[in-house]
Motif scaffolding. Sequence first.
Motif, PDB file in Angstrom:
ATOM      1  N   PRO A  55       5.507   1.381   3.259  1.00 10.28           N
ATOM      2  CA  PRO A  55       4.128   1.675   3.659  1.00 10.28           C
ATOM      3  C   PRO A  55       4.121   2.606   4.871  1.00 10.28           C
ATOM      4  O   PRO A  55       4.978   2.502   5.747  1.00 10.28           O
ATOM      5  N   ASN A  56       3.141   3.483   4.912  1.00 16.16           N
ATOM      6  CA  ASN A  56       3.122   4.460   6.005  1.00 16.16           C
ATOM      7  C   ASN A  56       1.727   4.757   6.548  1.00 16.16           C
ATOM      8  O   ASN A  56       1.478   4.606   7.721  1.00 16.16           O
TER       9      ASN A  56
ATOM     10  N   SER B  81      -0.978   3.100   2.120  1.00 12.43           N
ATOM     11  CA  SER B  81      -0.246   3.738   1.018  1.00 12.43           C
ATOM     12  C   SER B  81       1.228   3.380   1.093  1.00 12.43           C
ATOM     13  O   SER B  81       1.858   3.493   2.138  1.00 12.43           O
ATOM     14  N   CYS B  82       1.775   2.931  -0.039  1.00 12.40           N
ATOM     15  CA  CYS B  82       3.186   2.537  -0.141  1.00 12.40           C
ATOM     16  C   CYS B  82       3.911   3.588  -0.970  1.00 12.40           C
ATOM     17  O   CYS B  82       3.829   3.603  -2.204  1.00 12.40           O
ATOM     18  N   TYR B  83       4.635   4.445  -0.282  1.00 20.37           N
ATOM     19  CA  TYR B  83       5.196   5.649  -0.888  1.00 20.37           C
ATOM     20  C   TYR B  83       6.235   5.340  -1.957  1.00 20.37           C
ATOM     21  O   TYR B  83       6.318   6.033  -2.969  1.00 20.37           O
TER      22      TYR B  83
ATOM     23  N   VAL C  52      -1.211   1.318  -3.412  1.00 26.89           N
ATOM     24  CA  VAL C  52      -1.991   1.168  -2.184  1.00 26.89           C
ATOM     25  C   VAL C  52      -2.275  -0.317  -2.016  1.00 26.89           C
ATOM     26  O   VAL C  52      -2.861  -0.957  -2.901  1.00 26.89           O
ATOM     27  N   ALA C  53      -1.820  -0.880  -0.904  1.00 28.76           N
ATOM     28  CA  ALA C  53      -2.077  -2.285  -0.606  1.00 28.76           C
ATOM     29  C   ALA C  53      -3.439  -2.409   0.073  1.00 28.76           C
ATOM     30  O   ALA C  53      -3.788  -1.598   0.935  1.00 28.76           O
ATOM     31  N   VAL C  54      -4.196  -3.439  -0.325  1.00 27.70           N
ATOM     32  CA  VAL C  54      -5.527  -3.686   0.233  1.00 27.70           C
ATOM     33  C   VAL C  54      -5.505  -5.034   0.935  1.00 27.70           C
ATOM     34  O   VAL C  54      -5.259  -6.070   0.299  1.00 27.70           O
TER      35      VAL C  54
ATOM     36  N   GLY D 256       4.113   8.971  -5.298  1.00 31.41           N
ATOM     37  CA  GLY D 256       4.245   9.393  -3.902  1.00 31.41           C
ATOM     38  C   GLY D 256       2.962   9.378  -3.105  1.00 31.41           C
ATOM     39  O   GLY D 256       2.623  10.378  -2.450  1.00 31.41           O
ATOM     40  N   PRO D 257       2.212   8.257  -3.080  1.00 30.50           N
ATOM     41  CA  PRO D 257       0.959   8.220  -2.303  1.00 30.50           C
ATOM     42  C   PRO D 257       1.214   8.416  -0.817  1.00 30.50           C
ATOM     43  O   PRO D 257       2.153   7.859  -0.256  1.00 30.50           O
TER      44      PRO D 257
END
Length: 469
Positions: A378-379, A396-398, A403-405, A422-423
């Motif tokens: 995650p970044n 966003s978890c690349y 995508v974690a909520v 690649g989010p």
Amino acid sequence: MTHGRAGRWGVALAALLACNSGEPMPPELQRLRLPTGALLTPESEWLMVTNSNLDQHEDASTLVAIDLKRLDAALQATPLLPGARLTAANPCRSTGDGDVAPRECEAQWFLARRHALRLPSGAGNIALDRPSGADGPLRLLIPSSIAQAVTWVDVVPADGGLNFKCGQVGEGDCDSDHVLEYLDNRPDAAHLPADPARIFVGDGGFRYAYLPHLKGVKDGDSAITLIALDAEYGPKITDIETGFYRSDPINSNTLAGGFAVAQRACDPADPPADTRGCTRPLLYTTHRFWPGVRMFSVFAGRDTIIPGDDDPLVGVNPTQSADRPFMADLKFEDPETGERLLVVHTTPPALSLVDTRLDDDKQPVNRQIATVALCRNPNVLAIDRPAVGERLALVSCYSDDQVAVVGLGAFQVIATIEVDDGPNELVIDDLRRRLYVVNTLASTVDIVELERLSPDFLRVVARVGLKDD
């Protein structure tokens, strides 16, 4: 762009570089290609996106603008069948059977050449400045990691759209006055350090931008750059503070750097001690390769950084964490109060809630009060603050293409959204109740529904850019 993902990004980059023989080609100006940064205009009419050119296959990065009104109209129309040829008149098609299948739209039909600009290679996130106040024109600041530069661009309204102005001629590069590379903007002075990370524009009347540098080979090489926004001839680099970030605690003096910056609100009736009655900003920045954050401030009269204390936030597991980034993005849950700080841990993957209320000595306690595990690598963090309902942290978890909520009431993961490859950057469109997810490897932008009453809540409903591009 993140560090520490050696899997598909390394393979994809190697393949792209293998195809890059001879002189690099000029970039296309109506295309999404390795996008990294994005920013919504205040009126929510345009989503500006940086194409990074991280593989250096082309001779420049680009700044493009997605026409959201045109996109709205296309998404309201009946989509073509899956696999159908897309045109300007019919730019979107379904990706499967049934009404719930997301739509995909060809990017070129929402990008105009006149709304595009060439940038130095390695363009990253986009920070917004309003040099004349909240009602004035827009100014963008964009760091470029490959070129080791920061470009500032004025956004000028135009008939039927917007224009980017940076002293360029036609579709040429910005002139040297708009590209910051040296301390005091003097070519005989120190050069901007390598690997600039995420640029952040401060608020509260403090006219500065802050730029951590992602990676140095040891403590002494790590740096943060200060940019004064109201210098005589435009933005100006006024301080490069070296030795600023701590190195990897496992393999000492191997990697050191920073990732992001956030500014804590200051109440003149109850100011933190180090702000001198709110006459100085109080800022937090994440170390990239050390598990914690650092506070700092600015000596406004001299336009220089005042280093502060480090605070560790998570334990280290030597068997799992060596030579990996520890920390990533951070933001205050409520920017008006500055009491709850959200911090992303890349290794181990998690989101922490940090209490920054003041103690009896008027110092932030910086106490980690909750942590929740996330998907891998995650970044980037965004916070949805709806008028009604629970606030959400979106990360966003690349590595996992997710995508974690996190619901910020109970501080629990309430959903994990599958997105494209690649989010990276996340942008919330509160007007439309959407989340835009910039997918670097896929060269697409996913659209996620944020309206809680919708049956599509927290689901990808559309995508700009085609998966096969």
